[in-house]
Design an enzyme around this catalytic site. Structure first.
Site, mmCIF file in Angstrom:
data_model
loop_
_atom_site.group_PDB
_atom_site.id
_atom_site.type_symbol
_atom_site.label_atom_id
_atom_site.label_comp_id
_atom_site.label_asym_id
_atom_site.label_seq_id
_atom_site.Cartn_x
_atom_site.Cartn_y
_atom_site.Cartn_z
ATOM 1 N N TRP A 109 -33.978 23.683 34.139
ATOM 2 C CA TRP A 109 -35.303 23.427 33.580
ATOM 3 C C TRP A 109 -36.390 23.965 34.509
ATOM 4 C CZ3 TRP A 109 -32.608 23.018 29.821
ATOM 5 C CH2 TRP A 109 -32.114 21.885 29.190
ATOM 6 N N ASN A 225 -35.598 24.159 24.612
ATOM 7 C CA ASN A 225 -34.235 23.663 24.490
ATOM 8 C C ASN A 225 -34.031 22.985 23.139
ATOM 9 O OD1 ASN A 225 -31.566 22.721 25.364
ATOM 10 N ND2 ASN A 225 -32.518 20.694 25.502
ATOM 11 N N GLU A 226 -33.130 23.542 22.327
ATOM 12 C CA GLU A 226 -32.680 22.977 21.057
ATOM 13 C C GLU A 226 -33.826 22.654 20.089
ATOM 14 O OE1 GLU A 226 -30.075 19.685 22.001
ATOM 15 O OE2 GLU A 226 -28.422 21.050 22.493
ATOM 16 N N TYR A 306 -21.065 21.577 20.479
ATOM 17 C CA TYR A 306 -20.810 20.147 20.670
ATOM 18 C C TYR A 306 -20.128 19.557 19.430
ATOM 19 C CZ TYR A 306 -23.888 20.288 24.745
ATOM 20 O OH TYR A 306 -24.452 20.576 25.963
ATOM 21 N N GLU A 346 -24.765 26.388 26.058
ATOM 22 C CA GLU A 346 -24.280 25.046 26.386
ATOM 23 C C GLU A 346 -22.956 24.814 25.655
ATOM 24 O OE1 GLU A 346 -26.719 21.601 25.820
ATOM 25 O OE2 GLU A 346 -28.549 22.586 26.532
ATOM 26 N N TRP A 388 -21.924 22.835 30.072
ATOM 27 C CA TRP A 388 -22.834 21.700 30.290
ATOM 28 C C TRP A 388 -21.977 20.528 30.742
ATOM 29 C CZ3 TRP A 388 -28.146 21.080 29.917
ATOM 30 C CH2 TRP A 388 -28.599 19.764 30.038
#
Length: 444
Positions: A109, A225-226, A306, A346, A388
């Site tokens: 980050w 992010n996302e 994920y 990720e 991740w």
């Protein structure tokens, strides 16, 4: 190291010049010392300047004209821990550990908005102490031969995120809506974020004097992010924001690559929404992998993996089949739709799953790394993957259900190193992978 050895040498020369040599010889020796010292420094700075930028050629990342495939990891916390003196050593420990595994890229980050150890304490106001921590992360990464993928804001609330920008606008009486998605459409908030982007990109590192936009240690920027904008499932709001912000980044920094930070879901108008997305909800988040990634100012596509969070009723075997299908679909998109590299920025498997065993995580990692390796062998668009996430010892309270200390489990550690070595056999080692020959000759 050069400076320390030169200083020691200088002390010896002064003593010798004062006690044993004729003054003229002592003077000549000092001149020789000065020449050698500044010559070393000059060469050192010259070498720093010669670090090449990673570039893109169609579906491939390139480094000095050769294909560059990435084995890397996420440690979101580097700047955060670099801000406090007692936790700062973790930055070097983590980057050294990554280099020891032959890894070449760390995603982290470059934001912390209005939180503890905030970089941006309010719109346009920055804590110099924390900015110096980011300076330190970049310089330390360069010293360890690691490049950085720097993310600029979070869609989630952790470390401020888009909700913090919305609160700031609301507090200052200029916000149009209390919805977190107003981050994407409120003109005042867009200006907040543009100001932030400009400040980051033009930051002059206090440790090496290089502006961030000129530093090849930075591999690429990631917008967010996302990103999700669930109040506009058509995707128009998010698409407009990505177009505007990516063009703004490129107006300031034309040297670095840029990605969005997507999870990889297909939008409602894409046929793959029905055949590849994990479930129907994934097409209603306001994002669209193809539409968002095809924007000309976006250099490469990003995807997350994920399955255990996206499906709640699947066993490991089904999840592994989905992972392969998910990755191959996006690699195909990189080839046929985007003509851009696709990086899986990720991937993780939760240790909170029912009947979880560490060996399941090894199988999950191996499935992903195998797909990347096979893509690299064929010079396809699968450009790399970032696990991740990695920590060092003593950081349990910062861990989530995905984090690991990689060297604590030899089988996992061996998988990561094996990927480093087989990618190196395809592309050759990069200049920064100093220990590769020794690393790949060992048994893990």
């Amino acid at each position: 190291m050069i400076l320390r050895s030169s200083t020691t040498y200088k002390k010896k020369m002064v003593v010798a010049g004062n006690g044993l040599f004729y003054p003229i010889i002592g003077f000549a020796s000092c001149l020789a010392f000065i020449y050698m010292s500044f010559g070393d420094l000059r060469l050192n700075f010259h070498e720093e300047a010669q670090l090449p930028f990673v570039k893109r050629n169609g579906t491939q990342f390139t480094l000095e004209g050769k294909p560059f495939y990435i084995n890397g990891w996420n440690s979101y916390w580097l700047m955060y821990h670099g801000a406090d003196e007692y936790t700062r050593p973790r930055v070097r420990e983590m980057l050294q550990a990554g280099a020891k595994m032959g890894l070449t890229l760390c995603r982290t980050w470059a934001f912390n908005d209005g939180d503890y150890n905030a970089l941006q304490v309010s719109p346009g106001q920055f804590d110099e102490r924390v900015f110096k921590a980011l300076d330190h992360v970049i310089v330390e990464a360069r010293q360890q031969g690691i490049r950085l993928l720097l993310c600029l804001v979070n869609n989630l609330q952790n470390y401020g995120g888009k909700s913090q920008y919305v609160r700031w606008a609301w507090q200052e009486g200029v916000g149009l809506s209390s919805s977190n998605d107003s981050f994407f459409f409120d003109p005042s908030i867009r200006n907040y974020f543009k100001s932030y982007i400009k400040t980051i990109l033009t930051r002059k590192n206090t440790l090496n004097g290089i502006e961030y936009r000129d530093d090849p240690t930075i591999f690429a920027w990631e917008l967010i992010n996302e990103p999700r904008c669930i109040t506009d499932a058509s995707g128009d709001t998010l698409q407009d924001w990505i177009e505007e912000m990516s063009a703004f980044v490129k107006s300031i920094d034309k040297k670095h690559l840029l990605t969005v930070g997507l999870e990889g879901f297909y939008g409602p108008k894409n046929p793959k929404a029905l055949t590849v997305n994990p479930e129907q909800w994934a097409s209603r988040l306001g994002s669209d992998f193809i539409r968002n990634s095809i924007i000309p100012s976006i250099d490469f596509a990003s995807v997350h993996i994920y399955p255990d969070h996206w499906f709640h009723d699947q066993e490991l075997e089904e999840n592994l089949k989905f992972v392969t299908k998910w990755m191959l679909s996006h690699i195909e998109d990189g080839e046929k739709e985007l003509n851009k590299p696709v990086m899986f920025t990720e991937y993780g498997l939760s240790d909170q799953n029912k009947d979880f065993e560490p060996s399941q995580r090894d199988r999950f990692y191996k499935t992903i790394l195998d797909v990347i390796y096979k893509s690299a062998k064929k010079h396809r668009s699968g450009a790399g993957a970032l696990v991740w996430q990695f920590f060092v010892g003593g950081m349990d309270k910062y861990n989530d259900e995905f984090g690991i200390v990689p060297w604590e489990r030899p089988s996992t550690y061996g998988l990561i190193i094996e990927q480093t070595c087989r990618l190196a056999r395809i592309q050759g080692p990069s200049l920064e992978q100093r220990n590769l020959k020794e690393l790949c000759s060992q048994k893990h």
